[in-house]
Enzyme design. Structure first.
Site, PDB file in Angstrom:
ATOM      1  N   LYS A  21      -3.540  -8.073   9.077  1.00 16.01           N
ATOM      2  CA  LYS A  21      -3.415  -6.508   8.642  1.00 16.01           C
ATOM      3  C   LYS A  21      -2.683  -5.776   9.690  1.00 16.01           C
ATOM      4  O   LYS A  21      -2.135  -4.881   9.508  1.00 16.01           O
ATOM      5  CB  LYS A  21      -4.799  -5.750   7.970  1.00 16.01           C
ATOM      6  CG  LYS A  21      -5.176  -6.144   6.593  1.00 16.01           C
ATOM      7  CD  LYS A  21      -6.606  -5.802   6.350  1.00 16.01           C
ATOM      8  CE  LYS A  21      -7.117  -4.434   6.756  1.00 16.01           C
ATOM      9  NZ  LYS A  21      -8.514  -4.090   6.437  1.00 16.01           N
ATOM     10  N   VAL A  22      -3.146  -6.009  11.012  1.00 16.13           N
ATOM     11  CA  VAL A  22      -2.791  -5.420  12.161  1.00 16.13           C
ATOM     12  C   VAL A  22      -1.408  -5.522  12.073  1.00 16.13           C
ATOM     13  O   VAL A  22      -0.492  -4.732  12.455  1.00 16.13           O
ATOM     14  CB  VAL A  22      -3.647  -5.386  13.407  1.00 16.13           C
ATOM     15  CG1 VAL A  22      -2.893  -4.896  14.736  1.00 16.13           C
ATOM     16  CG2 VAL A  22      -5.012  -4.786  13.170  1.00 16.13           C
ATOM     17  N   LYS A  23      -1.170  -6.846  12.161  1.00 12.39           N
ATOM     18  CA  LYS A  23       0.219  -7.260  12.441  1.00 12.39           C
ATOM     19  C   LYS A  23       1.296  -6.576  11.436  1.00 12.39           C
ATOM     20  O   LYS A  23       2.422  -6.333  11.991  1.00 12.39           O
ATOM     21  CB  LYS A  23       0.198  -8.892  12.567  1.00 12.39           C
ATOM     22  CG  LYS A  23      -0.581  -9.584  13.636  1.00 12.39           C
ATOM     23  CD  LYS A  23      -0.486 -11.073  13.873  1.00 12.39           C
ATOM     24  CE  LYS A  23      -0.958 -11.490  15.056  1.00 12.39           C
ATOM     25  NZ  LYS A  23      -0.772 -12.949  15.103  1.00 12.39           N
ATOM     26  N   GLU A 140      -3.532 -16.371   2.012  1.00 10.44           N
ATOM     27  CA  GLU A 140      -2.662 -16.015   0.973  1.00 10.44           C
ATOM     28  C   GLU A 140      -2.264 -14.646   1.126  1.00 10.44           C
ATOM     29  O   GLU A 140      -2.964 -13.923   1.211  1.00 10.44           O
ATOM     30  CB  GLU A 140      -3.215 -16.184  -0.423  1.00 10.44           C
ATOM     31  CG  GLU A 140      -2.042 -15.788  -1.675  1.00 10.44           C
ATOM     32  CD  GLU A 140      -2.807 -15.908  -3.191  1.00 10.44           C
ATOM     33  OE1 GLU A 140      -2.527 -16.997  -3.920  1.00 10.44           O
ATOM     34  OE2 GLU A 140      -3.292 -15.198  -3.443  1.00 10.44           O
ATOM     35  N   ALA A 152      -1.461  -5.362 -11.987  1.00 10.19           N
ATOM     36  CA  ALA A 152      -2.389  -6.506 -11.861  1.00 10.19           C
ATOM     37  C   ALA A 152      -3.723  -6.140 -11.473  1.00 10.19           C
ATOM     38  O   ALA A 152      -4.832  -6.769 -11.923  1.00 10.19           O
ATOM     39  CB  ALA A 152      -1.803  -7.228 -10.380  1.00 10.19           C
TER      40      ALA A 152
END
Length: 268
Positions: A21-23, A140, A152
């Site tokens: 998430k940070v990346k 994933e 979705a």
């Protein structure tokens, strides 16, 4: 069921989700700071619940001792894009990364699921540095447009309610909604250039306003109070006209004024 310590088992996955998430958030910030268009709108992530892991293992006939390789989405990252075209651009950025290994991709946009589900999935192997050493976990990464994600999310909630045995009427309505979401994405793509230009104008104005106000504060720092106040009045007038070009000219004038103030301070 085995007697594993689920908290310890899930720790590397939780770490992987937080790091990824940070990346990707950092990638978004970097692209914008370079004044490039960022295909990333926002990023979310989650670690699959234990009950969901067990349900999926049962459905796929994955033995408990092979959960780490048999269940590929225990760690899940979801990245939302504005346009369908952004998904391929983002997928290419992920393919080129050296901090994760891409194992394979699943294109549910070109090849939508029978339910109408559309998304682009990338299965990666991500190295996590734990207290016990390096551990490579599967994750994933789902790439979707905002419209795809909205559909979705609703489908997932309904499947949970009906335990994946949706009434036919609900299936039909979901199918129609999926096509409506697809048409919305197509329509947005048709005016993508106009939308991007409008967003760039907004970003340019926002950046210029920030630079101008910071420069005015810098004049105050050099005790050029009267000059700073004059610039503030000029800014207030330009703000009403919404003229970015004149704001740019004002920033250039401010830059020269600051240079003079610095020079005067050095000579005093």
């Amino acid at each position: 069921m085995d007697g594993r310590d689920w908290k310890k088992f899930l720790m590397p996955y939780e770490q992987a989700v937080e790091e990824l998430k940070v990346k990707f958030k950092t990638l978004r910030t970097e692209l914008k700071s370079r004044e490039e268009y960022s295909p990333i709108e926002f990023v979310t992530g989650r670690v699959k619940r234990i009950s969901s892991i067990l349900d999926k293992a049962k459905r796929l006939s994955v033995p408990m001792e092979k959960l780490e390789t048999g269940i590929e989405d225990i760690a899940g990252i979801r990245i939302m894009c504005q346009f369908v075209e952004d998904i391929e651009r983002l997928a290419e950025l992920i393919r080129s990364r050296e901090d994760m290994t891409l194992l394979y991709e699943k294109d549910y946009i070109v090849n939508k699921k029978p339910s109408g589900y559309r998304s682009y999935h990338m299965i990666v192997e991500y190295p996590v540095q734990t207290a016990l050493g390096m551990k490579r976990v599967l994750a994933e990464i789902q790439l979707r447009t905002l419209a795809m994600n909205f559909w979705a999310t609703i489908e997932h909630s309904l499947n949970y309610k009906y335990r994946e045995s949706l009434p036919q009427e609900v299936v039909n309505r979901l199918s129609k909604a999926a096509e409506a979401a697809y048409l919305l994405d197509q329509e947005m793509s048709s005016i993508r250039v106009d939308i991007m230009e409008a967003q760039k104008l907004f970003e340019d104005k926002s950046n210029t306003v920030t630079k101008v106000l910071n420069a005015i504060q810098e004049l105050y720092f050099y005790h050029r109070v009267r000059e700073a106040a004059q610039f503030q009045l000029r800014f207030n007038e330009l703000w009403e006209t919404d003229d970015v070009r004149q704001l740019d000219e004002m920033f250039n004038d401010l830059t020269e004024a600051i240079a003079r103030a610095k020079k005067a301070q050095q000579q005093s």
